[in-house]
Structures are given as structure tokens and as C-alpha cells.
Design an enzyme around this catalytic site. Structure first.
Site, PDB file in Angstrom:
ATOM      1  N   LYS A   8       0.841  -1.208   0.000  1.00  0.00           N
ATOM      2  CA  LYS A   8       0.000   0.000   0.000  1.00  0.00           C
ATOM      3  C   LYS A   8       0.874   1.256   0.000  1.00  0.00           C
ATOM      4  O   LYS A   8       0.589   2.226  -0.709  1.00  0.00           O
ATOM      5  CB  LYS A   8      -0.929  -0.010   1.226  1.00  0.00           C
ATOM      6  CG  LYS A   8      -2.047  -1.049   1.111  1.00  0.00           C
ATOM      7  CD  LYS A   8      -2.805  -1.251   2.415  1.00  0.00           C
ATOM      8  CE  LYS A   8      -3.785  -2.418   2.260  1.00  0.00           C
ATOM      9  NZ  LYS A   8      -4.504  -2.751   3.504  1.00  0.00           N
ATOM     10  N   GLN A  54      -4.890  -1.572   9.830  1.00  0.00           N
ATOM     11  CA  GLN A  54      -4.711  -2.847   9.138  1.00  0.00           C
ATOM     12  C   GLN A  54      -5.264  -3.997   9.989  1.00  0.00           C
ATOM     13  O   GLN A  54      -4.924  -4.131  11.159  1.00  0.00           O
ATOM     14  CB  GLN A  54      -3.208  -3.064   8.854  1.00  0.00           C
ATOM     15  CG  GLN A  54      -2.891  -4.310   8.079  1.00  0.00           C
ATOM     16  CD  GLN A  54      -3.392  -4.268   6.630  1.00  0.00           C
ATOM     17  OE1 GLN A  54      -3.292  -3.251   5.954  1.00  0.00           O
ATOM     18  NE2 GLN A  54      -3.935  -5.371   6.161  1.00  0.00           N
ATOM     19  N   ASP A 104     -11.095   2.711   4.312  1.00  0.00           N
ATOM     20  CA  ASP A 104     -11.396   1.283   4.122  1.00  0.00           C
ATOM     21  C   ASP A 104     -12.906   1.065   3.995  1.00  0.00           C
ATOM     22  O   ASP A 104     -13.345  -0.051   3.695  1.00  0.00           O
ATOM     23  CB  ASP A 104     -10.860   0.451   5.301  1.00  0.00           C
ATOM     24  CG  ASP A 104      -9.561  -0.266   4.946  1.00  0.00           C
ATOM     25  OD1 ASP A 104      -9.226  -0.324   3.742  1.00  0.00           O
ATOM     26  OD2 ASP A 104      -8.901  -0.767   5.869  1.00  0.00           O
TER      27      ASP A 104
END
Ligand code: NAP
Length: 320
Positions: free
Chosen positions: A72, A116, A139
Site C-alpha cells: 500500500k 490494518q 477502508d
């Protein structure tokens, strides 16, 4: 039973048309989108704005998570998004992580951030996700963003469903009126994917060149579904996100189906340098010849997920 069709007065066995099966190239489309994002970021900066910024919180040293985070950050650098990694020890408490989330919510130099997953078992993922300001939730996992998506309001959509939507759109694969079978009902893939597919498409992510999927008839399947094979045999499009290698076999797919394989599972393979390989949920070799379109693993949905995080970050930075 053999099938035939008539082309210019010649009767042709249908299997001849298997050659027109298309492997959807997520790597190529993701590179195309990254080039577009890079230009958008450069235009923003040329207009006097600062570059969009993404915070990435990682807890502990899960090797898969560390690889995802590294990928990422690399993708951010490629398009000019500033990525800031916040690495916390495995022993961090839920209260400390909530405080980190609160700081990021209030930090005006950060446009969006992710935590994460997975988190260590002593921390409630739901508590952490619910604490993220939905306008910075790139997200797309906060209850606000999911609820807004369900209601057809502008929202940030979870990266994998957004990426799959982009892939379908860019290959001109229509979903309107089609029967789409989604295998998997997770908050991160299955549920948001099903919502996007059943929505009226014009309300999604306004002002962004994204995801005109929608107007599909959707069936959601999971581990308790009976007759999965029979249901799949009625599908025009199958999206499988089960994390069960080889789950979708050729006898479950009718000719001309589009198959999107989300699954990524590390399978031991001593023949490879790393000792493992990545396996999808589809028996690709035997399913592919029956498909109109199919995604490979790797190189299908994975690259689309990462680039969609970048798109979401730009969306958050533009506050649209
Ligand atoms: P998850 O939370 O474990 O959910 C899996 C879902 O699949 C569950 O709803 C489960 O049913 C269902 N399922 C499992 N086995 C099944 C079976 N035999 N028949 C029917 N349904 C079955 O997983 P996830 O987070 O959604 O991820 C799914 C897969 O996609 C994983 O391999 C993951 O690594 C991968 N993934 C890939 C990307 C990417 O970018 N390519 C992104 C995210 C995830 P129940 O609800 O009944 O348990």
C-alpha cells in the site's frame, strides 16, 4: 449434451467459442487507474493544495499484514499520495489504539487512514472501526459508511468491492438485470459487494469515475447455504470470496458465466522459492474454459483492491 450455434449459415459446435474467454487483467487496469490518480494528485498540487495523505496503522508483526502495508505504501508513493505508517507493538491496549485513532481523526494533515486488520485478539475490531471518523474511513468499514452505502448516500466504499466494480465497468461487463451470486458474507467483501450490486447505480460515489455497477438481482451464499451448486448454475456472474481454495469447480458454472475470484489463501508448495503459493477460491484451470470472463489469482482482484484504497484516499481528500 453437445451445444451448437449457427454463424453465417454454418453450424459450429459451441465449444469453439470458448476461445473468446477473457481473463480480466487486474494488474493492467490497476496500473491504468494509478496513472489517472497520479495526474489528479499532480493537478491538486499544481492548484496549490497539499498532496493527499493516508495514515496506515499496523499493530504487531503479522507477516501478511506487513506485506500488505508495504504494498500500500509503495502504491501511494507511485501516485504521489503521502503515506504515514504508524507501527504499534502487539501489546498495545485497546484504549491506546483508540487514542491513536482519535488523534488521527483530529489530525488535519491526514485525509484518511486505515487500521490494518486483523488486530490481536485482545482488541475489539468493531470498537476500533466504530471510532474512526467516517469521512476519513478510507477502508469504508465504519457503520456510518456501510449505512450510507445501504441508503444510497455518498459514502466511501470498501476497497475490494469498489475494485471489483471498477474492473467490471472497465471491461464493460453489465450487471443490470443480471443474476449475481456472491459467495461469502463478510463485512469487508461479501456484504458491501452485494449492496453495490443491488443498488441503483447512479447514487454511488458522485463526481468520481467509478463503479456504475448495480441493478443486479443478487443472491448471497455462505457456509450454511444449501444447494450452492444449483444456485451457482443460475448465475450470470459469480463473485466468490470464501477463502476456500478451489471451492468453485467447473460443474458449478454454466457456459458464458463471469467469475470473479476474490480468494487469496497461502497454500504450502515446496516447489516454489517461498515454500507457498497464493490460491484463489476457483479451480481456474477447469472453470476458465466455460467462462466469458474470469479473474486470475494473483493479478485479478488483488491489485484492484490496493488501487481502490488510493481512490478512496483521494475521495476523502476532496471531501466528496
Ligand atoms: P471471511 O470473513 O472468512 O468470510 C468468508 C465467507 O465465506 C463467510 O461468509 C463464509 O460463510 C463463506 N464461506 C466459507 N467457506 C464457504 C463454503 N465452503 N461455501 C460457501 N461459503 C463459504 O473472509 P473475507 O475477509 O471475506 O475474505 C474471503 C477471501 O478473500 C479470503 O481468501 C481473503 O484472503 C480474500 N480477500 C482478498 C482480497 C483481495 O484483495 N483479493 C481482499 C479481501 C479478502 P460463513 O459466514 O457462514 O462462515
Amino acid at each position: 449434451m453437445k451445444k451448437y450455434c449457427i454463424v453465417a449459415n454454418f453450424v459450429v459446435p459451441l465449444h469453439v467459442f470458448y476461445w473468446i474467454m477473457v481473463v480480466l487483467d487486474g494488474k493492467y487496469i490497476a496500473a491504468q487507474i494509478r496513472a489517472e490518480l497520479k495526474k489528479e494528485v499532480a493537478d491538486m498540487v499544481a492548484d496549490g493544495h497539499r498532496a493527499p495523505s493516508l495514515g496506515i496503522v499496523i499493530v504487531g508483526h503479522n507477516p501478511a499484514s506487513e506485506t500488505y502495508v508495504a504494498n500500500k505504501m509503495k502504491a501511494c508513493a507511485e501516485v504521489g499520495i503521502e503515506a504515514r505508517k504508524i507501527a504499534l507493538e502487539e501489546s498495545v491496549t485497546e484504549a491506546e489504539l483508540l487514542s491513536c485513532v482519535a488523534n488521527l481523526n483530529n489530525d488535519s494533515s491526514i485525509d484518511g487512514f486505515i487500521v490494518q486488520l486483523p488486530l490481536p485478539p485482545h482488541i475489539s475490531e468493531q470498537n476500533i472501526l466504530s471510532a474512526i471518523d467516517y469521512r476519513k474511513d478510507v477502508d469504508g468499514l465504519t457503520p456510518e459508511n456501510v449505512g450510507r452505502t445501504v441508503q444510497g448516500l455518498p459514502s466511501i466504499v470498501s476497497a475490494t468491492p469498489r475494485g471489483i466494480s471498477e474492473l467490471l465497468c472497465r471491461y464493460n461487463i453489465p450487471t443490470e438485470g443480471r443474476h449475481v451470486v456472491v459467495i461469502g458474507r463478510s463485512n469487508i467483501v461479501g456484504k458491501p459487494m452485494a449492496i453495490l450490486l443491488m443498488q441503483r447505480p447512479y447514487l454511488l460515489v458522485p463526481k468520481m469515475s467509478v463503479a456504475a455497477v448495480g441493478n443486479a438481482t443478487v443472491t448471497i451464499c455462505h457456509s450454511k447455504t444449501r444447494n450452492l451448486k444449483d444456485i451457482c448454475l443460475t448465475a450470470d456472474i459469480i463473485i466468490v470470496a470464501a477463502g476456500s481454495p478451489g471451492l468453485l469447480t467447473a460443474d458449478m458454472v454454466r457456459e458464458g458465466t463471469t467469475v470473479i475470484d476474490v480468494g487469496i489463501t497461502r497454500v504450502d508448495d515446496p516447489a516454489t522459492p517461498k515454500g507457498y503459493r497464493l490460491a484463489g477460491d476457483v479451480d481456474f484451470e477447469n472453470v476458465a474454459p466455460k467462462c466469458a470472463y474470469i479473474t486470475p489469482v494473483p493479478g485479478g482482484v488483488g491489485p484492484m483492491t490496493i488501487v481502490s484504497l488510493l481512490s478512496n484516499t483521494l475521495q476523502a481528500a476532496k471531501k466528496i
